[in-house]
Design a protein around this motif. Structure first.
Motif, PDB file in Angstrom:
ATOM      1  N   ARG A   1       0.751  -1.326   0.094  1.00 26.70           N
ATOM      2  CA  ARG A   1       0.042  -0.217  -0.216  1.00 26.70           C
ATOM      3  C   ARG A   1       0.971   1.135  -0.136  1.00 26.70           C
ATOM      4  O   ARG A   1       1.956   1.176   0.749  1.00 26.70           O
ATOM      5  CB  ARG A   1      -0.991   0.100   1.282  1.00 26.70           C
TER       6      ARG A   1
ATOM      7  N   THR B   1     -17.147   0.820  -3.890  1.00 21.81           N
ATOM      8  CA  THR B   1     -16.205   1.038  -2.770  1.00 21.81           C
ATOM      9  C   THR B   1     -16.961   1.282  -1.419  1.00 21.81           C
ATOM     10  O   THR B   1     -18.180   2.068  -1.696  1.00 21.81           O
ATOM     11  CB  THR B   1     -14.816   1.810  -2.774  1.00 21.81           C
TER      12      THR B   1
ATOM     13  N   GLN C   1     -13.293   2.775   2.698  1.00 20.37           N
ATOM     14  CA  GLN C   1     -12.238   2.359   1.824  1.00 20.37           C
ATOM     15  C   GLN C   1     -11.479   3.049   1.032  1.00 20.37           C
ATOM     16  O   GLN C   1     -10.689   3.821   1.635  1.00 20.37           O
ATOM     17  CB  GLN C   1     -12.718   0.862   1.101  1.00 20.37           C
ATOM     18  N   ALA C   2     -11.974   3.360   0.096  1.00 22.37           N
ATOM     19  CA  ALA C   2     -11.011   4.002  -1.248  1.00 22.37           C
ATOM     20  C   ALA C   2     -11.681   5.203  -1.806  1.00 22.37           C
ATOM     21  O   ALA C   2     -11.245   5.375  -3.018  1.00 22.37           O
ATOM     22  CB  ALA C   2     -10.097   3.271  -1.884  1.00 22.37           C
TER      23      ALA C   2
ATOM     24  N   ARG D   1     -11.547   8.446  -1.971  1.00 24.17           N
ATOM     25  CA  ARG D   1     -10.841   9.600  -2.441  1.00 24.17           C
ATOM     26  C   ARG D   1      -9.709   9.031  -3.489  1.00 24.17           C
ATOM     27  O   ARG D   1      -9.227   9.681  -4.375  1.00 24.17           O
ATOM     28  CB  ARG D   1     -10.247  10.042  -1.369  1.00 24.17           C
ATOM     29  N   PHE D   2      -9.356   7.714  -3.292  1.00 24.57           N
ATOM     30  CA  PHE D   2      -8.536   7.186  -4.322  1.00 24.57           C
ATOM     31  C   PHE D   2      -9.023   7.039  -5.592  1.00 24.57           C
ATOM     32  O   PHE D   2      -8.308   7.685  -6.641  1.00 24.57           O
ATOM     33  CB  PHE D   2      -7.958   5.682  -3.804  1.00 24.57           C
ATOM     34  N   TYR D   3     -10.157   6.489  -5.856  1.00 22.81           N
ATOM     35  CA  TYR D   3     -10.801   6.739  -7.180  1.00 22.81           C
ATOM     36  C   TYR D   3     -11.243   8.050  -7.713  1.00 22.81           C
ATOM     37  O   TYR D   3     -11.054   8.232  -8.971  1.00 22.81           O
ATOM     38  CB  TYR D   3     -12.008   5.803  -7.245  1.00 22.81           C
TER      39      TYR D   3
END
Length: 148
Positions: free
Chosen positions: A75, A103, A107-108, A110-112
């Protein structure tokens, strides 16, 4: 007519195939057969240990990313970005219109979003169940990603 509803405890693949056929047949008559095509990307380290991966399938000219996982050790290394970028590249090569995924709020999301995905749906948090958020990214005709 009396019908009985039972639970398929074992996940019988023949039963699943029969249901898929029931759903696909009218879609195919309308010119939109499902015909899912799987995509599995596997990342291993120099010692051959699993570092992460992505499972997806394309249907109706969209790639659905079911799972994207990266080990704790990897990660922050950029592996998740690389896996998703590779999936997008393959989706473009296959002539797909875009990618969608989901998601949970913990989880994620902000990542996407950082990768150009836009929220397109949400299940609300309820009675201790977390929000589930759906994201999509579409491709333009030239194959360059764009947001909706």
């Amino acid at each position: 007519m009396t019908l009985e509803i039972t639970v398929d405890e074992i996940g019988d693949p023949e039963f699943a195939a029969a249901i898929e056929e029931i759903v696909d047949e009218p879609a195919a008559r309308r010119g939109h057969p499902f015909d899912p095509v799987p995509l599995h990307l596997k990342a291993v380290d120099a010692d051959g240990r699993l570092a992460g991966g992505l499972t997806a399938h394309s249907v109706q000219r969209w790639l659905f990313v079911k799972l994207l996982g990266v080990t704790e050790e990897q990660r922050g290394s950029g592996l998740g970005r690389r896996l998703l970028a590779r999936a997008e590249e393959i989706a473009r090569q296959r002539g797909l219109v875009g990618v969608y995924l989901d998601t949970f709020e913990f989880q994620a999301p902000r990542f996407y979003e950082s990768l150009g995905y836009e929220e397109c749906g949400r299940l609300p948090a309820h009675d201790g169940a977390p929000q589930r958020i759906w994201f999509a990214k579409t491709f333009d005709i030239a194959g360059v990603a764009k947001t909706q």
